[in-house]
Structures are given as C-alpha cells and as structure tokens.
Design an enzyme around this catalytic site. Sequence first.
Site, PDB file in Angstrom:
ATOM      1  N   TYR A 235     -34.407 -22.669-115.300  1.00 23.02           N
ATOM      2  CA  TYR A 235     -35.958 -22.746-114.769  1.00 23.02           C
ATOM      3  C   TYR A 235     -36.863 -21.909-115.652  1.00 23.02           C
ATOM      4  CZ  TYR A 235     -39.816 -22.032-111.804  1.00 23.02           C
ATOM      5  OH  TYR A 235     -41.309 -21.826-111.475  1.00 23.02           O
TER       6      TYR A 235
ATOM      7  N   TYR B 128     -35.518 -26.464-108.929  1.00 17.24           N
ATOM      8  CA  TYR B 128     -35.676 -25.188-108.701  1.00 17.24           C
ATOM      9  C   TYR B 128     -34.592 -24.418-107.775  1.00 17.24           C
ATOM     10  CZ  TYR B 128     -40.487 -27.618-108.302  1.00 17.24           C
ATOM     11  OH  TYR B 128     -41.506 -28.382-108.982  1.00 17.24           O
TER      12      TYR B 128
ATOM     13  N   TRP C 244     -49.511 -32.889-107.073  1.00 16.24           N
ATOM     14  CA  TRP C 244     -50.672 -32.529-106.089  1.00 16.24           C
ATOM     15  C   TRP C 244     -51.982 -33.008-106.665  1.00 16.24           C
ATOM     16  CZ3 TRP C 244     -49.176 -30.195-102.069  1.00 16.24           C
ATOM     17  CH2 TRP C 244     -48.070 -29.488-101.967  1.00 16.24           C
TER      18      TRP C 244
ATOM     19  N   ASN D 184     -40.880 -18.944-101.990  1.00 20.13           N
ATOM     20  CA  ASN D 184     -41.375 -18.374-100.396  1.00 20.13           C
ATOM     21  C   ASN D 184     -41.530 -19.128 -99.523  1.00 20.13           C
ATOM     22  OD1 ASN D 184     -43.503 -17.165 -98.729  1.00 20.13           O
ATOM     23  ND2 ASN D 184     -44.079 -15.667-100.205  1.00 20.13           N
TER      24      ASN D 184
ATOM     25  N   ASP E 224     -50.017 -26.292-106.747  1.00 15.17           N
ATOM     26  CA  ASP E 224     -49.895 -25.846-108.143  1.00 15.17           C
ATOM     27  C   ASP E 224     -50.944 -26.216-109.260  1.00 15.17           C
ATOM     28  OD1 ASP E 224     -47.866 -24.821-107.171  1.00 15.17           O
ATOM     29  OD2 ASP E 224     -46.346 -25.058-108.777  1.00 15.17           O
TER      30      ASP E 224
ATOM     31  N   GLY F   2     -49.496 -22.789-103.975  1.00 16.32           N
ATOM     32  CA  GLY F   2     -48.486 -23.836-103.605  1.00 16.32           C
ATOM     33  C   GLY F   2     -48.718 -25.265-103.806  1.00 16.32           C
TER      34      GLY F   2
ATOM     35  N   ASP G 258     -41.164 -22.487 -99.259  1.00 13.24           N
ATOM     36  CA  ASP G 258     -40.168 -23.738 -99.069  1.00 13.24           C
ATOM     37  C   ASP G 258     -39.147 -22.923 -98.130  1.00 13.24           C
ATOM     38  OD1 ASP G 258     -40.929 -24.013-101.831  1.00 13.24           O
ATOM     39  OD2 ASP G 258     -39.798 -25.990-101.733  1.00 13.24           O
TER      40      ASP G 258
ATOM     41  N   GLU H  96     -39.437 -35.216-103.483  1.00 11.08           N
ATOM     42  CA  GLU H  96     -40.105 -34.132-103.252  1.00 11.08           C
ATOM     43  C   GLU H  96     -41.578 -34.500-102.933  1.00 11.08           C
ATOM     44  OE1 GLU H  96     -40.557 -32.167-106.873  1.00 11.08           O
ATOM     45  OE2 GLU H  96     -41.626 -30.440-106.310  1.00 11.08           O
TER      46      GLU H  96
HETATM   47  C1  GLC Z   1     -43.726 -26.628-106.848  1.00 10.34           C
HETATM   48  C2  GLC Z   1     -44.573 -26.652-105.549  1.00 10.34           C
HETATM   49  C3  GLC Z   1     -44.689 -25.464-104.713  1.00 10.34           C
HETATM   50  C4  GLC Z   1     -43.201 -25.137-104.376  1.00 10.34           C
HETATM   51  C5  GLC Z   1     -42.258 -25.419-105.368  1.00 10.34           C
HETATM   52  C6  GLC Z   1     -40.746 -25.350-104.795  1.00 10.34           C
HETATM   53  O1  GLC Z   1     -43.873 -25.399-107.585  1.00 10.34           O
HETATM   54  O2  GLC Z   1     -45.926 -26.777-106.422  1.00 10.34           O
HETATM   55  O3  GLC Z   1     -45.513 -25.609-103.638  1.00 10.34           O
HETATM   56  O4  GLC Z   1     -43.021 -24.204-103.733  1.00 10.34           O
HETATM   57  O5  GLC Z   1     -42.414 -26.480-106.211  1.00 10.34           O
HETATM   58  O6  GLC Z   1     -40.566 -26.596-104.076  1.00 10.34           O
END
Ligand code: GLC
Length: 430
Positions: free
Chosen positions: A86, A34, A355, A39, A168, A166, A41, A398
């Site tokens: 990404y 990432y 998730w 947002n 996902d 969040g 995080d 994570e």
């Molecule tokens: C994934 C998670 C999301 C988080 C992102 C960055 O997409 O599902 O909640 O914000 O990773 O960590």
Amino acid sequence: MSPDRSSPSLDAQAQMILRANDRGGYTVPSARLYPFQWNWDSPLTAIGWACVDLDRAMREFEMLISGQWADGMIPHIIFHAPSDGYYPGPGAWGTNHQPPTSGITQPPVAATCLRRIVDGATDREAALTRARPLVAALFAWHRWWHEIRDPEGSGLVACLHPWETGRDNSLDWDAALAGVTPRVDVAGLRKDILHADPAERPTHDYYNRVMTLVEEGKSVAWDGPGFMRRSSFRVCDLGIQCLLVRADEDLTTLAIELGMTEEAASLERWRVRSIAAMARLWDPASRSYHSIDLRTGLLAKAISVGTFLPLYAGAVDRAQAGALAELMRGTMLRTRYVAPTTQPWNDGYDPKRYWRGPVWPFMNRILADGFLRYGFADIAQRLHDDTRDLILRGGFREYFHPETGEGLGGGDFSWTAATWLVWAGQDIAA
Ligand code: GLC
C-alpha cells in the site's frame, strides 16, 4: 468470491469474508487493496461482526482507539502490522506515532455503530459496561472535531484532506483541490493501480495534489492547529458534518446511560450548534445541501450522495426533507441502481470511477436510514432492494456500476459483507 444465486449461504459467504479479512482484532477492508485498519470501515464492519460474534465486534473498536492520538484524533489508517502492498505507508506519513498511523482522520461513524451494537446486544448491560472506555475515547475524538477542526466555534467542522471525507475522489473536492499546487510527483510510487483497474481509480494529477497536502501536514509535524493554518485544502464536507451530528446524538445517548452527564451536555451543545450552522450549506437555487470550501466560501456544485445525509443527521425540516426526497426520486427514475455517488446528469459523472458515480452498498444503508427517519419508506426500500440485487449479481465488491450493475473496485470487501449481514440480506427494517 462470487456469490452463487442459488446458494442459500450468502450469509455464510459474508461471514467467511469477515473471517478471512480478520487480522486478529481488526478487519482489513480488502486483503490486497487495503491491508491495514481503516477508521470508518472498522465500525461499519463491526456491526456485521456483531451478528456473529459480539466480543469480536467490540474488539474492533478497541483496536481502533488503540491508534488514537493524545489530542483525541483517531487516524484514518492504523498500520498495526507492516505490509508493503500500500502507498502511502507509514514512512510517507511520517507521524512518528505508535502504533504507526496516518496523519489525518476519517468520518466519525464509530459512535453510531457502537450504539447500534449495544442496543442489539442480548446482554445489554454487559455490552454497555464494555463500551464505557470506548465512549470516553470517542468523546475525546468528537471534542477534537468540534474544537481543533472548528477553532472559532462556527458549527462547521473542517476537513484538511479529501481522504478525510472517505469520499476520496468525489466531484465535491474538485474546485478546492484545484487550489492546491502540486509539489510532488508520486505516479511511480502508487500501488492502488496494481490492484485495481486504473480506469476506476483517481488520476496521477489527483495523487500529486493529495500527497502535497500530506507534505503540508508533515511540515507542521502534524500539529492539529498548525495543520489547520497550513493546509491549502480546507472544506466542510457535508458528509462528515452530518455523520458527526448523528454520531453526537448517538454518543449522547450512550453517555447519558453511563452517567457521563458533562460529556452528554457538551455533545448536545455541539450538535445543536452544528445543525444551526448547516443553514450555510443549503442552496435555495438547487433546493439541496452542499459541502463548502471554507477558504473561498463557495458551495460545491454537484449533487452527490453527501447531499442526502442531512436526513441521516435529523437536521432538516419537512420542506427540506421533501426536496431531498424529490431529488432522490428523480434519480430513481433515471438510474437502474441507486444511489450513484454523483447524479448522472452532473458534469464529471463517471459511472466507473471512484466516488464519481458508482454505488457503494454501505452508503446506501446509511442513506436509507436517513430517508426512513423522515418517513420515506419507498425510497429506503428501493435503496435496499438495489443493494441486494447488486451484491447478488456482482458479489461482495467495493462498489458497483449504477447502470449495468457490474461489480467494481476491490473484491471480498469487509463493509460490503457486513452491509449484507445487517441489512441487504435481511428485511429492510434490520
Ligand atoms: C477508499 C475509500 C475510503 C475507505 C478506504 C478503505 O480509500 O475512499 O472511504 O475507507 O478505501 O475501504
């Protein structure tokens, strides 16, 4: 980086992760997986920064609101600097925003984290003064939630994409996503499966559906009300609903202190309305709360971590709080490491996949806060101790396997490091 059990310096390792993921005012969640500013995080990482550098913590919020849209929305990703690692990147979103951003948002945790930081500051007055423009920006975002995402003033706010929640890939979205006809094939474009084990990531079919939703947003030029009408996915995520209620409360407190009385009054009105509307999300049969598909009116079936967030929002009565505590105690008996993102006895539970089962450390802190709010100290303690053990065993990953404790997903994760600094590596009360 794998923490050494005998090392006294897990705090130092956590700090090193924050510094390594710092891109100059904002922190990437994880360097390869990432590589931009996310947002929710960001504020959840900023509370970690505040333990070491208050100025840097405040900077995190300032960078976040630099991506805010004119209508108040704060996007889920801000692409401050290019990176080709990404997908979907700025081109795929097509928002034409400067700085480039995605077209959707994420859970509104910023106000709650900001309040925590201001409250903990040595020079509280100075922190509050610096927070003023942030409070104004966050107020505009909360208004966007309550007005653009709830045009009829029902008290339930809508999410138009699973990534907004969040969580996902949660089972909570399966039924609503089944109603989305996939119109793209993006399997060959995905980059996430190059950085993480595909068995731990969402499926191609899922990606085709969620990218179809991105196309729908683009087709209305990401107009807020237009997207509300166009999206073939419209749910009230219990998670967002509750995080927003809590954030309204925390933003109200900051607004009052700053003399922003009109804003404070609006926030309080919205909060009361949102709590009242949550009666629609309570299912007497399962004695728990669920997200709702606003297109069909059906409640999601699974028990997910979202189920417990009404405690964090302070939105339940004693009997409901007791029912939620009982549910979590059942999970505690049957699961080595709590809290799995889906209860292990739910159909579709998958302990390794995003998730749908794994434990997320930052989420455990939020859940524990909610249980403490209603006096369930034993549950909060278990969440704390399990989180601590998971990080000690598996590193700053994570997420984690709820039965084996194996560390999963991305490594050197910012909000995991921050969760260690503010909570898991401290006494429970921290
Ligand atoms: C994934 C998670 C999301 C988080 C992102 C960055 O997409 O599902 O909640 O914000 O990773 O960590």
